[in-house]
Design a protein around this motif. Sequence first.
Motif, PDB file in Angstrom:
ATOM      1  N   ASN B 240       0.863  -1.192  -0.022  1.00 27.51           N
ATOM      2  CA  ASN B 240       0.040   0.033  -0.164  1.00 27.51           C
ATOM      3  C   ASN B 240       0.793   1.209   0.026  1.00 27.51           C
ATOM      4  N   ALA B 241       0.470   2.356  -0.882  1.00 24.86           N
ATOM      5  CA  ALA B 241       1.056   3.503  -0.934  1.00 24.86           C
ATOM      6  C   ALA B 241       0.031   4.494  -0.238  1.00 24.86           C
ATOM      7  N   ASN B 242       0.540   5.415   0.665  1.00 26.29           N
ATOM      8  CA  ASN B 242      -0.308   6.540   1.485  1.00 26.29           C
ATOM      9  C   ASN B 242      -0.158   7.636   0.351  1.00 26.29           C
ATOM     10  N   ILE B 243      -1.438   8.294   0.207  1.00 29.37           N
ATOM     11  CA  ILE B 243      -1.238   9.718  -0.385  1.00 29.37           C
ATOM     12  C   ILE B 243      -2.303  10.681   0.353  1.00 29.37           C
ATOM     13  N   GLY B 244      -2.484  11.786   0.169  1.00 27.81           N
ATOM     14  CA  GLY B 244      -3.361  12.583   1.048  1.00 27.81           C
ATOM     15  C   GLY B 244      -2.748  13.749   1.423  1.00 27.81           C
ATOM     16  N   ASN B 245      -3.576  15.126   1.001  1.00 23.16           N
ATOM     17  CA  ASN B 245      -3.051  16.536   1.783  1.00 23.16           C
ATOM     18  C   ASN B 245      -3.076  16.463   3.125  1.00 23.16           C
ATOM     19  N   SER B 246      -1.866  17.367   3.511  1.00 22.54           N
ATOM     20  CA  SER B 246      -2.312  17.682   4.769  1.00 22.54           C
ATOM     21  C   SER B 246      -2.611  19.213   5.120  1.00 22.54           C
ATOM     22  N   ALA B 247      -2.605  19.655   6.427  1.00 26.76           N
ATOM     23  CA  ALA B 247      -2.847  21.035   6.370  1.00 26.76           C
ATOM     24  C   ALA B 247      -1.900  21.902   6.063  1.00 26.76           C
ATOM     25  N   ILE B 248      -0.741  21.389   5.790  1.00 25.57           N
ATOM     26  CA  ILE B 248       0.342  22.452   5.324  1.00 25.57           C
ATOM     27  C   ILE B 248       0.686  22.370   3.896  1.00 25.57           C
ATOM     28  N   SER B 249       0.321  21.413   3.098  1.00 26.69           N
ATOM     29  CA  SER B 249       0.646  21.216   1.645  1.00 26.69           C
ATOM     30  C   SER B 249      -0.302  20.553   0.721  1.00 26.69           C
ATOM     31  N   SER B 250      -0.136  20.377  -0.586  1.00 26.02           N
ATOM     32  CA  SER B 250      -0.878  19.736  -1.578  1.00 26.02           C
ATOM     33  C   SER B 250      -2.407  20.170  -1.867  1.00 26.02           C
ATOM     34  N   ALA B 487      10.968  -9.600   6.023  1.00 29.30           N
ATOM     35  CA  ALA B 487      11.241 -10.406   7.002  1.00 29.30           C
ATOM     36  C   ALA B 487       9.750 -10.924   7.554  1.00 29.30           C
ATOM     37  N   ILE B 488       8.948  -9.885   7.666  1.00 31.75           N
ATOM     38  CA  ILE B 488       7.610 -10.234   8.156  1.00 31.75           C
ATOM     39  C   ILE B 488       6.516 -10.843   7.105  1.00 31.75           C
ATOM     40  N   ALA B 489       6.850 -10.248   5.798  1.00 29.25           N
ATOM     41  CA  ALA B 489       5.946 -10.982   4.734  1.00 29.25           C
ATOM     42  C   ALA B 489       6.293 -12.262   4.354  1.00 29.25           C
ATOM     43  N   GLN B 490       7.663 -12.738   4.543  1.00 27.38           N
ATOM     44  CA  GLN B 490       8.197 -14.186   4.274  1.00 27.38           C
ATOM     45  C   GLN B 490       7.342 -14.852   5.477  1.00 27.38           C
ATOM     46  N   ARG B 491       7.210 -14.451   6.515  1.00 27.33           N
ATOM     47  CA  ARG B 491       6.301 -15.200   7.469  1.00 27.33           C
ATOM     48  C   ARG B 491       4.818 -15.136   7.231  1.00 27.33           C
ATOM     49  N   GLY B 492       4.403 -14.250   6.314  1.00 21.50           N
ATOM     50  CA  GLY B 492       2.956 -14.447   5.941  1.00 21.50           C
ATOM     51  C   GLY B 492       2.099 -13.000   6.145  1.00 21.50           C
ATOM     52  N   CYS B 493       2.873 -12.089   6.458  1.00 23.97           N
ATOM     53  CA  CYS B 493       2.240 -10.871   6.382  1.00 23.97           C
ATOM     54  C   CYS B 493       1.914 -10.422   5.155  1.00 23.97           C
ATOM     55  N   ALA B 494       0.457 -10.121   5.060  1.00 27.35           N
ATOM     56  CA  ALA B 494      -0.138 -10.103   3.467  1.00 27.35           C
ATOM     57  C   ALA B 494      -0.038  -8.907   2.812  1.00 27.35           C
ATOM     58  N   MET B 495       0.140  -7.653   3.362  1.00 31.93           N
ATOM     59  CA  MET B 495       0.186  -6.458   2.659  1.00 31.93           C
ATOM     60  C   MET B 495       1.300  -5.491   3.695  1.00 31.93           C
ATOM     61  N   LEU B 496       2.041  -5.029   2.769  1.00 39.04           N
ATOM     62  CA  LEU B 496       3.190  -3.904   3.449  1.00 39.04           C
ATOM     63  C   LEU B 496       2.627  -2.485   3.157  1.00 39.04           C
ATOM     64  N   VAL B 518       8.716   1.184  -5.334  1.00 42.25           N
ATOM     65  CA  VAL B 518       9.554   0.058  -5.794  1.00 42.25           C
ATOM     66  C   VAL B 518      10.192  -0.719  -4.732  1.00 42.25           C
ATOM     67  N   THR B 519      10.862  -0.219  -3.792  1.00 42.66           N
ATOM     68  CA  THR B 519      11.458  -0.828  -2.734  1.00 42.66           C
ATOM     69  C   THR B 519      10.701  -1.716  -2.142  1.00 42.66           C
ATOM     70  N   TYR B 520       9.236  -1.292  -1.959  1.00 42.97           N
ATOM     71  CA  TYR B 520       8.334  -2.290  -1.201  1.00 42.97           C
ATOM     72  C   TYR B 520       7.828  -3.333  -2.128  1.00 42.97           C
ATOM     73  N   LYS B 521       7.928  -3.009  -3.310  1.00 39.84           N
ATOM     74  CA  LYS B 521       7.808  -4.189  -4.474  1.00 39.84           C
ATOM     75  C   LYS B 521       8.813  -5.266  -4.254  1.00 39.84           C
ATOM     76  N   LEU B 522       9.903  -4.820  -4.061  1.00 35.73           N
ATOM     77  CA  LEU B 522      10.982  -5.765  -3.937  1.00 35.73           C
ATOM     78  C   LEU B 522      11.125  -6.316  -2.758  1.00 35.73           C
ATOM     79  N   ALA B 523      10.546  -5.956  -1.721  1.00 32.84           N
ATOM     80  CA  ALA B 523      10.452  -6.424  -0.400  1.00 32.84           C
ATOM     81  C   ALA B 523       9.399  -7.736  -0.506  1.00 32.84           C
ATOM     82  N   ALA B 524       8.350  -7.091  -1.026  1.00 33.75           N
ATOM     83  CA  ALA B 524       7.187  -8.353  -1.173  1.00 33.75           C
ATOM     84  C   ALA B 524       7.650  -9.272  -2.111  1.00 33.75           C
ATOM     85  N   HIS B 525       8.336  -9.021  -3.100  1.00 34.91           N
ATOM     86  CA  HIS B 525       8.736 -10.045  -3.946  1.00 34.91           C
ATOM     87  C   HIS B 525       9.634 -11.098  -3.569  1.00 34.91           C
ATOM     88  N   ALA B 526      10.563 -10.380  -2.565  1.00 34.20           N
ATOM     89  CA  ALA B 526      11.469 -11.516  -2.004  1.00 34.20           C
ATOM     90  C   ALA B 526      10.871 -12.498  -0.858  1.00 34.20           C
TER      91      ALA B 526
END
Lengths: 609, 609
Positions: B240-250, B487-496, B518-526
Amino acid sequence: MNTADLQYPGSHRIYIPGKLYPELRVAMREVMQEDTLFPDGRTETNAPVRLYDCSGPWGDPEFHGREEDGLPRLRAPWIAARGDIESDADGALRACDLAQPPTQRAYARRGIITPEMEYVAIRENLGREAAFKSIFDRFPSAKSRPEAAQQLLDELGTGMPRPSELAAQEGFSHHSLLRRADLNYQHPAEPRPGNRMPAYFTPEFVRDEIAAGRALIPANINHPEAEPMIIGRNFLCKINANIGNSAISSGIAEEVEKLRWAIHWGADTVMDLSTGKDIHRTREWILRNSPVPIGTVPLYQSLEKCSGMVEHLSWPIFRDTLIEQARQGVDYVTIHAALLRSFVPHTARRATGIVSRGGSIIAKWMMLNSRENFLYERWDDICDILATYDVGISIGDGLRPGSIADANDYAQLAELEVQGELTRRAWDKGVQVMNEGPGHVPLQLIPENMRKQLEWCAEAPFYTLGPLASDIAPGYDHITGAIGGAAIAQRGCAMLCYVTRKEHLGLPDREDVREGVVTYKLAAHAADLAKGHPAAQLRDNALAKARFEFRWEDQFNLSLDPHRARAYHDLTLPHSSAKKAHFCSMCGPNFCAMKLTQDLREAEQRGEL
Amino acid sequence: MNTADLQYPGSHRIYIPGKLYPELRVAMREVMQEDTLFPDGRTETNAPVRLYDCSGPWGDPEFHGREEDGLPRLRAPWIAARGDIESDADGALRACDLAQPPTQRAYARRGIITPEMEYVAIRENLGREAAFKSIFDRFPSAKSRPEAAQQLLDELGTGMPRPSELAAQEGFSHHSLLRRADLNYQHPAEPRPGNRMPAYFTPEFVRDEIAAGRALIPANINHPEAEPMIIGRNFLCKINANIGNSAISSGIAEEVEKLRWAIHWGADTVMDLSTGKDIHRTREWILRNSPVPIGTVPLYQSLEKCSGMVEHLSWPIFRDTLIEQARQGVDYVTIHAALLRSFVPHTARRATGIVSRGGSIIAKWMMLNSRENFLYERWDDICDILATYDVGISIGDGLRPGSIADANDYAQLAELEVQGELTRRAWDKGVQVMNEGPGHVPLQLIPENMRKQLEWCAEAPFYTLGPLASDIAPGYDHITGAIGGAAIAQRGCAMLCYVTRKEHLGLPDREDVREGVVTYKLAAHAADLAKGHPAAQLRDNALAKARFEFRWEDQFNLSLDPHRARAYHDLTLPHSSAKKAHFCSMCGPNFCAMKLTQDLREAEQRGEL
């Protein structure tokens, strides 16, 4: 290069003396911290944090030496005082008598604690005497930090020891002691085969680990500029950075600059993998300016001497090259002696064959000459040369897998078994040893690598390249390697060879080296936490406290890369007032989770919870 | 944003039809490959590689829709055809009868295979029917891929099955079959609690996993634009990727652009964490343009409705906000209902207190109002609302640790236990559930997190933030999180849930999002490799083959970030001829390990080895 570029903010250099050898001055970096400012106006002092420092004299603002002159010869008097060396015709030092070689292993076996051993004991402790004492005062029967932690668990009767409970029992006021307890708190290590992490590093512990072959101090008697450091699973996990010119790029000055840059960011050793022209002269500059051990692959220079014609390689050429490098001061050498002729056909069936340069040279030599690996056949001669100068051996893994598909295959494991045989033979000659390992390995096959290496190589230190946990991320392979590297180091791999994000694609530039070294420091540190290194979590605790208290400057200064941390922060909130503000850009001023928690803590203090 | 920026080189979009539902068109990306060119002039075709594709219509060059119009309503006919929904006064869809709620869980429990279920089965297989058939033809009694792999091991009588040996036994010529075998080869998974990874995903398997609560398809009936995807440990690990404006930008346009950018790089779901103005309108734009499930934290908008005054929060305000978001089409919501009042004092003793925004809001509300968490008390009402629209629940972990020191402490684990209770109660209402997890956890404490979550939460999918394996790397926390995440996805965590390198420091920009995803895709793929997902290693195998054969373009195109891989390569060797050359810049033309290996392979072919 401007030396001012290479200073860490908010830090200063300190030197800690020895006890056995009072003249020792063990270099560390100390990060100063601001006071904690409580909402009621009270303040609390935060002690400076001592950090491991690989930068040597280059990291000391008081040092004004020039590269042309080389570094001070720190170890020269220690080496001379042992009285077991002589100068050869050209002034290089060598053993007088190989029956008692001048190696750290031989000293350790004879029960001698050298200045090098005390130096690394002090270095590994990071000044944590005070912290350790507090827990051992409490649990005097505990022989190790995990044991003390277990006794604490038992006493609390809970699976979750909280520092505050400990604090409460000791009868101190909640807030003041809580913080102190937190800063010393370290989660217990996982029980793992081979993990003997002590609560406190003594020179005798260092000696014992070296005598048992579980650790080495790469320290050639001809490289007195090097500050002693230790590689072994019961110490901080170390990282290596590669430099070296190749046929198609870079020059000498650039290589020395790369060295200084790599050790600034935390490279514990540096391998000079030069293959182009001027190999000897490049190495001379590097050695004379390096406070960290330098490793090489002598086969590369041997091949240059044959103008790249593999079939012309021979034992005399290799022997002379090895002696040349040993006399210059190389601290450890990779030798691909465990790759036997019978293993080669097994690589032709692989997805990616042989990917190690050294491995493919030897394989080609055996094929062209229809002979067994001359490095294997000459192992005893090689060990005699290395023992003469105390050069450590890093037994190469020429058949390491170059892809996920090839991981843990016959060719790789067959070579590992021979590495074990060669390890024992080198030890018998008094030579310090480590074993090189993969490569590309998926996460589920990493434990088998570590297990077999521990068993087959009699617990000699393991030194792996990555391993990369996947093949699909060119451009991000520093991360692929950090994922695999943390996993294998957690299980006892003693040193990780970094890969940069340019791996598989091109030569790393300055920023690639920085990103690569910091990434591997991070992976090694994650493993140190897991192994229960007694000083590892102290830095996390200090940084977490700074974060919680909105001490932004301290948060930056305690981080692995203060410049980047500050730069990223300032992109969103550039004003200096924001560095005191009780919020960050993630949530905005009215919406800060940490601010709310502080309110909670104050409410608790007022008895409102 | 220029859509042309968002195409992958050497790829095209394909659509695979269903069998139960022939009208399904399951989107995938197919990477075309060049032929292998052998030194003797022969060539060999390399089949295209099918990849999971999160980009929806935006990733189809034939799609020319505009953001103002939103995406096609893919699922509208499927939803309508089930005949169990009605429109409310303003046109939003809702359940007719909560005794049979229109949730994927309720259908699964009643034995119904929905189009969504077949869609995800096809999607997870990545067109690997052919590959799986080959191994199952050989081992028809095997019920799973690991089982088939074990039978292969037994047959070979070795711990190291080599495709070439298999090939030889089948009597095919060495080279041609070898490659085919390699491309299908996958290392066996580690045996792990909860791992039921099948050899092949059938719609029935999907249904069964959902019925058992081990997986969910977040798919609000008011978000028909979303392409079905599944979150569960026996499927590809999602990010999952987070987006969203906050009070001080976007602003709004920027948030939609962030959405498209994140899913281009591979975000499987996106959470809109907006806290500033225009929350409703921003979310509307995001939903209508999102082919991936959208998650939110309704508490944030509820608090905005109270002008940030926590004490004014109330169940009616929260309820109305939840209904508003459910009617709009939010696919899953984080609700911090497991944080009980009695847990709060335990956080005041922590190193970093409460770091979850939602958690700190609820904690403050309980403190100010001296009452139990209203989300916990209203859990049944909340579940009824969510069941009405098939909104999934992501039960929040408001007390997740914010530092290594706080990992696995009483507050965290107490909340996890309540998450388990709430999971079962939500399931009874037909609601799809996952559990949120930490946070900051050192590597040695990760297994305990996964073990307790599996046990206490009855195998509901786990969805963690990182976890970060250390605190000392601000500026590199995408990597710290990838180390812990793998490390946690290898043990069964379903989403990072990804973190970017700006974590703890500021708001991520475009490049930070790319690097983070991309970094998290890589971790999930590992982790997928380690879990033995049947289609995971195929991509590694194809890329490794391309690398070995110096098919540089294919190597770039098969990678997670082709643009970066190519750009890095071209920095050293920019000429297009270098992309055909049999060497790379690491070694130079006369010194290429892979070239030497090819020589070896040819020698073997000639019988010279």
